[in-house]
Design a protein around this motif. Structure first.
Motif, PDB file in Angstrom:
ATOM      1  N   LYS A  62       0.819  -1.216   0.000  1.00 64.28           N
ATOM      2  CA  LYS A  62       0.000   0.000   0.000  1.00 64.28           C
ATOM      3  C   LYS A  62       0.854   1.269   0.000  1.00 64.28           C
ATOM      4  N   HIS A 160       3.027   7.681  14.024  1.00 60.63           N
ATOM      5  CA  HIS A 160       3.387   9.096  13.913  1.00 60.63           C
ATOM      6  C   HIS A 160       2.176   9.995  14.128  1.00 60.63           C
ATOM      7  N   SER A 201       1.872   2.908  12.246  1.00 63.23           N
ATOM      8  CA  SER A 201       2.800   3.306  11.197  1.00 63.23           C
ATOM      9  C   SER A 201       3.648   4.496  11.627  1.00 63.23           C
ATOM     10  N   GLY A 240       5.620  -0.671  10.124  1.00 66.63           N
ATOM     11  CA  GLY A 240       5.576   0.558  10.925  1.00 66.63           C
ATOM     12  C   GLY A 240       6.918   1.199  11.186  1.00 66.63           C
ATOM     13  N   GLU A 275       6.566  -6.692   8.115  1.00 62.48           N
ATOM     14  CA  GLU A 275       5.985  -6.201   6.850  1.00 62.48           C
ATOM     15  C   GLU A 275       6.061  -4.682   6.744  1.00 62.48           C
ATOM     16  N   GLY A 277       6.355  -1.039   5.007  1.00 69.17           N
ATOM     17  CA  GLY A 277       6.012  -0.400   3.741  1.00 69.17           C
ATOM     18  C   GLY A 277       6.864   0.854   3.583  1.00 69.17           C
ATOM     19  N   ARG A 278       6.546   1.849   4.396  1.00 67.52           N
ATOM     20  CA  ARG A 278       7.212   3.149   4.320  1.00 67.52           C
ATOM     21  C   ARG A 278       8.745   3.035   4.291  1.00 67.52           C
ATOM     22  N   ARG A 314      -0.728  13.570   2.503  1.00 68.98           N
ATOM     23  CA  ARG A 314      -0.273  13.395   3.883  1.00 68.98           C
ATOM     24  C   ARG A 314      -0.320  14.670   4.725  1.00 68.98           C
ATOM     25  N   TYR A 318      -2.686  14.117   7.868  1.00 67.88           N
ATOM     26  CA  TYR A 318      -1.982  13.833   9.143  1.00 67.88           C
ATOM     27  C   TYR A 318      -1.173  15.022   9.651  1.00 67.88           C
ATOM     28  N   TYR A 374       3.238   6.347   0.365  1.00 68.73           N
ATOM     29  CA  TYR A 374       1.923   6.939   0.576  1.00 68.73           C
ATOM     30  C   TYR A 374       1.799   8.295  -0.121  1.00 68.73           C
TER      31      TYR A 374
HETATM   32  N1  LLP Z   1       1.012  -3.999   7.750  1.00 65.76           N
HETATM   33  C1  LLP Z   1      -0.251  -3.607   7.903  1.00 65.76           C
HETATM   34  C2  LLP Z   1      -1.279  -4.567   8.276  1.00 65.76           C
HETATM   35  C3  LLP Z   1      -0.578  -2.251   7.718  1.00 65.76           C
HETATM   36  O1  LLP Z   1      -1.835  -1.854   7.862  1.00 65.76           O
HETATM   37  C4  LLP Z   1       0.428  -1.340   7.352  1.00 65.76           C
HETATM   38  C5  LLP Z   1       0.115   0.081   7.131  1.00 65.76           C
HETATM   39  C6  LLP Z   1       1.745  -1.809   7.173  1.00 65.76           C
HETATM   40  C7  LLP Z   1       2.004  -3.168   7.387  1.00 65.76           C
HETATM   41  C8  LLP Z   1       2.874  -0.948   6.752  1.00 65.76           C
HETATM   42  O2  LLP Z   1       3.103   0.114   7.617  1.00 65.76           O
HETATM   43  P1  LLP Z   1       4.399   1.019   7.342  1.00 65.76           P
HETATM   44  O3  LLP Z   1       5.599   0.125   7.480  1.00 65.76           O
HETATM   45  O4  LLP Z   1       4.285   1.573   5.986  1.00 65.76           O
HETATM   46  O5  LLP Z   1       4.344   2.070   8.382  1.00 65.76           O
HETATM   47  N2  LLP Z   1      -1.111   6.568   4.954  1.00 65.76           N
HETATM   48  C9  LLP Z   1      -0.372   6.654   6.206  1.00 65.76           C
HETATM   49  C10 LLP Z   1       0.160   5.302   6.628  1.00 65.76           C
HETATM   50  C11 LLP Z   1      -0.944   4.287   6.762  1.00 65.76           C
HETATM   51  C12 LLP Z   1      -0.417   2.923   7.073  1.00 65.76           C
HETATM   52  C13 LLP Z   1      -1.484   1.909   7.054  1.00 65.76           C
HETATM   53  N3  LLP Z   1      -1.048   0.585   7.324  1.00 65.76           N
HETATM   54  C14 LLP Z   1       0.765   7.668   6.051  1.00 65.76           C
HETATM   55  O6  LLP Z   1       0.912   8.226   4.975  1.00 65.76           O
HETATM   56  O7  LLP Z   1       1.473   7.928   7.011  1.00 65.76           O
END
Ligand code: LLP
Length: 419
Positions: A62, A160, A201, A240, A275, A277-278, A314, A318, A374
């Motif tokens: 995502k 955050h 996240s 996260g 897992e 993403g960012r 963003r 946020y 994102y």
């Molecule tokens: N796993 C699950 C089940 C999640 O829901 C998410 C993010 C991740 C992994 C990855 O999280 P990351 O490593 O990217 O922090 N749009 C927001 C962030 C929303 C994240 C939603 N879930 C932003 O721009 O800060």
């Protein structure tokens, strides 16, 4: 700095991007333009895989679903975590083997489940992660008896911004105390393979207490269900991992996060999975945008740029702050001034905030940092504004990952008016 850190620094700063190349890309493709460097994505993945050598790393698609990103990460050995049927379709059509694809279903629409079950027939290695008991019933109704992972609400959130701290939000995952029974029961109808939780996240390295607590709870739960004879393949402790958005902020100490994770998890038979993403894509991307107007007002100068909340949501959602850099060729010679940088949408939320920049002039190009995560994904067509193009860099090559939309693209879904 060690040799490894020089080759693969923990953060790429906005100042490190070559201004000439970015200006050339904007000349060729126009602005606003998302630019994503695949080499940096690969570096971020390798650093993660090195910090967690014993873990399976799933990329949370995502953050950025561009096909070259999914391909590059899959080639590096990453699995892909998908949030919807659309992301599943993208991952599988990018050639990621089903065994390395997880679908995390949050209140899944029937249409998503239909597609997921159909895709699982062709890709039986695919794993569906469910966060509610009745999602299991809905899968069974569709004849699904394949791989299932249970998402647990760990009761501890972090992030955050309150809007992305999911861990303690009842919306996500089955209540911790019911998880073991539900999982044991599910083994009758499904191939139960894992446990999952995600705290939120943008977790900062300064306070790992929430992360530790989440992981410790997942370790306890895994031991409990393993004790009941359930053979788990993995315990997924989510993503996260935060990145610094400000130039004054240091990078996340990923080794410290990995160490804390190992310690907190303790002995389990199942493999660890993470897992992010960012972390894998944020600093691999910038957004380029042109200065359209510079307006002097009693409240200070307002610099109007082409990218707004429809391009990068963003800041509006946020209150996120993204660093800005002037790419004007003579930027170094200009005096700095404090200006408000705002987009073209008629909403006060449509602003990048107040920045100190080499005095902006109409026609300048600005770069917005950390736009790889994102950014494009959350872009919208609000105001009937076409979404921007996105370019992917691979060494010296640059290719379009997404062409710029046209107004015809925006209206294409509407039936012709026959009234
Ligand atoms: N796993 C699950 C089940 C999640 O829901 C998410 C993010 C991740 C992994 C990855 O999280 P990351 O490593 O990217 O922090 N749009 C927001 C962030 C929303 C994240 C939603 N879930 C932003 O721009 O800060």
């Amino acid at each position: 700095m060690s040799a490894a850190q020089v080759r693969n620094p923990a953060v790429r700063r906005l100042a490190d991007w070559p201004a000439d190349r970015l200006r050339g890309l904007a000349d060729e493709h126009g602005a606003p333009l998302y630019v994503l460097d695949l080499d940096r994505v690969r570096q971020n993945y390798r650093r993660t895989a090195e910090a967690f050598p014993e873990a399976e790393v799933y990329y949370a698609a995502k953050a950025n679903t561009a096909r070259p990103v999914l391909r590059a990460l899959a080639d590096e050995g990453a699995g892909i975590e998908c949030a919807s049927a659309g992301e599943l379709a993208r991952a599988l059509s990018a050639g990621v083997p089903g065994e390395r694809v997880h679908y995390t279903a949050v209140n899944p629409p029937a249409r998503d489940l239909d597609v997921a079950v159909r895709l699982a027939e062709d890709h039986p290695g695919l794993t569906i992660t469910v966060g509610a008991a009745d999602t299991l019933d809905r899968l069974a109704e569709r004849g699904y008896d394949g791989r299932v992972c249970l998402r647990v609400n760990p009761g501890v959130g972090a992030g955050h911004h309150e809007k992305v701290a999911t861990g303690a939000d009842a919306k996500f995952g089955v209540p911790y105390d019911r998880a073991a029974d539900l999982l044991e029961g599910a083994t009758e109808d499904f191939d139960v393979v894992g446990l999952h939780a995600h705290a939120g996240s943008g977790i900062s390295g300064e306070d790992l207490s929430a992360h530790r607590e989440l992981v410790a709870r997942m370790g306890d739960l895994a031991r409990e269900v393993e004790g009941r004879g359930v053979d788990l393949e993995f315990v997924d402790v989510g993503g996260g991992f935060g990145v610094p958005y400000s130039p004054d902020e240091g990078p996340l100490d990923l080794d410290a996060v990995a160490e804390a994770t190992r310690e907190a998890l303790g002995e389990v038979d199942a493999a660890l999975a993470v897992e992010p993403g960012r972390y894998l894509v944020a600093d691999a991307g910038v957004l380029l945008t042109g200065v359209n107007t510079v307006k002097e007002t009693p409240a200070g100068a307002v610099v109007g740029v082409g990218a707004g909340m429809t391009t990068l949501a963003r800041p509006a959602i946020y209150d996120a702050r993204h660093e800005l850099r002037s790419l004007a060729p003579d930027a170094d010679e200009r005096p700095e001034r404090e200006v408000t940088v705002a987009g073209p949408v008629c909403e006060s939320a449509d602003t990048f905030g107040v920045h100190r920049l080499p005095a902006p002039e109409r026609g300048d190009l600005l770069a917005v940092g950390n736009a790889g995560a994102y950014g494009y994904e959350m872009a919208s067509q609000y105001n009937s504004r076409p979404r921007p193009a996105s370019v992917v860099l691979d060494g010296d090559d640059a290719r379009l990952a997404r062409r710029r939309e046209t107004i015809a693209d925006v209206t294409a879904v509407e039936p012709e008016d026959e009234l």
